[in-house]
Scaffold this motif. Structure first.
Motif, PDB file in Angstrom:
ATOM      1  N   LEU A 187       0.951  -1.047  -0.111  1.00 18.76           N
ATOM      2  CA  LEU A 187       0.145   0.143  -0.182  1.00 18.76           C
ATOM      3  C   LEU A 187       1.005   1.426  -0.002  1.00 18.76           C
ATOM      4  CD1 LEU A 187      -2.835  -0.930   2.491  1.00 18.76           C
ATOM      5  CD2 LEU A 187      -3.229  -0.944  -0.028  1.00 18.76           C
ATOM      6  N   TYR A 236       0.701   2.216  -3.581  1.00 18.22           N
ATOM      7  CA  TYR A 236      -0.544   3.038  -3.561  1.00 18.22           C
ATOM      8  C   TYR A 236      -0.349   4.331  -2.794  1.00 18.22           C
ATOM      9  CZ  TYR A 236      -2.137  -0.979  -6.193  1.00 18.22           C
ATOM     10  OH  TYR A 236      -2.053  -2.002  -7.106  1.00 18.22           O
ATOM     11  N   PRO A 292      -6.372   0.949  -2.938  1.00 13.39           N
ATOM     12  CA  PRO A 292      -6.648   1.215  -3.884  1.00 13.39           C
ATOM     13  C   PRO A 292      -8.204   1.052  -4.201  1.00 13.39           C
ATOM     14  CG  PRO A 292      -5.553  -0.653  -3.789  1.00 13.39           C
ATOM     15  CD  PRO A 292      -5.439  -0.166  -2.620  1.00 13.39           C
ATOM     16  N   ASP A 307      -6.640  -3.708  -8.779  1.00 13.55           N
ATOM     17  CA  ASP A 307      -5.451  -3.177  -7.953  1.00 13.55           C
ATOM     18  C   ASP A 307      -5.595  -4.030  -6.405  1.00 13.55           C
ATOM     19  OD1 ASP A 307      -4.224  -1.717  -9.788  1.00 13.55           O
ATOM     20  OD2 ASP A 307      -5.264   0.127  -8.974  1.00 13.55           O
TER      21      ASP A 307
END
Length: 234
Positions: free
Chosen positions: A109, A113, A118, A123
């Motif tokens: 993460l 991300y 996400p 994802d």
DNA sequence: CTCCCGATAT
DNA sequence: ATATCAGGAG
């Protein structure tokens, strides 16, 4: 043998009549049905859902009450020690895999991300320990994004009893449910099925006598109720 | 298919 | 003792 045993004469399983009648009655029974995992942000819901595999939500909530205070942010989970996190989540079962997945998920993460969960199925499925069930829970309950149907053990079992599927593969059941159920009901119905599965339509001993949708359920009239197909051999 | 795995109800 | 609990990966 009970010669007077009634047979199912309700609407065709999977028909709009049967599906809509079941949804209506379940909404009357469980007007407050919703995700019963405790969380205050998407990261917490993601981790709580990963912990909920083969574990009751009640147990998960006991564990996460302490866990989310000890690890307030995704960075804290990413930097946690494997052994310490294992002990923190031990009572949820599968704790080695879950600790490993939570750490790796948190690290991803952050690295990929930006520290955020996400918002797409594609994802989410790249995160370790996240498959369609967990992804659908997070998308639906954290973001209000519904792209699939949450199929857990309750949803699968009740779907078989209602005659909506004969499958045991969650992915196949999800595909069938998405054809039978109107999309606007997908998330709500998953919650309703889970509530009814816990309260009445138990895996071992379903309480068909006190079930107010028995007249819509072929399994309620079967000689033996539809059970989960156990893959375990002893 | 197997493995992961503790808590709980029956 | 056994099945099951808001599963997922190899």
């Amino acid at each position: 043998m009970n010669l007077a045993a009634p047979i199912y004469t309700g609407p065709t399983p999977g028909s709009p009549e049967q599906v809509n009648a079941i949804i209506a009655e379940l909404r009357r029974l469980y007007p407050q049905a919703k995700c019963s995992l405790d969380f205050s942000n998407p990261v917490e819901l993601l981790i709580a859902t990963q912990l909920s595999a083969q574990c009751t939500d009640e147990r998960v909530n006991i564990v996460t009450a302490k866990l989310f205070k000890k690890y307030p942010s995704v960075n804290d989970f990413a930097e946690a020690s494997q052994e310490e996190l294992e002990q923190d989540i031990r009572s949820t079962g599968f704790y080695r895999n879950k600790a490993k997945n939570i750490r790796a998920t948190s690290q991803r993460l952050i690295s990929v991300y930006g520290g955020k969960v996400p918002r797409t199925m594609e994802d989410l499925l790249t995160l370790p320990g996240v498959a369609r069930k967990t992804a659908n829970v997070v998308l639906g309950n954290a973001f209000g994004i519904v792209v699939g149907f949450v199929v857990d053990t309750h949803v699968g079992r009740l779907s078989r009893r209602f005659g909506w599927t004969t499958n045991t593969d969650p992915v196949k059941i999800e595909q069938e449910l998405m054809l039978i159920v109107p999309k606007q009901d997908w998330l709500d119905l998953s919650h309703l099925l889970i509530f009814h599965g816990r309260a009445i339509c138990d895996a071992r001993k379903p309480l068909c006598e006190q079930c107010t949708i028995a007249h819509l359920c072929p399994s309620a009239f079967a000689a033996t109720p539809v059970r989960n197909t156990s893959t375990k051999i002893h």
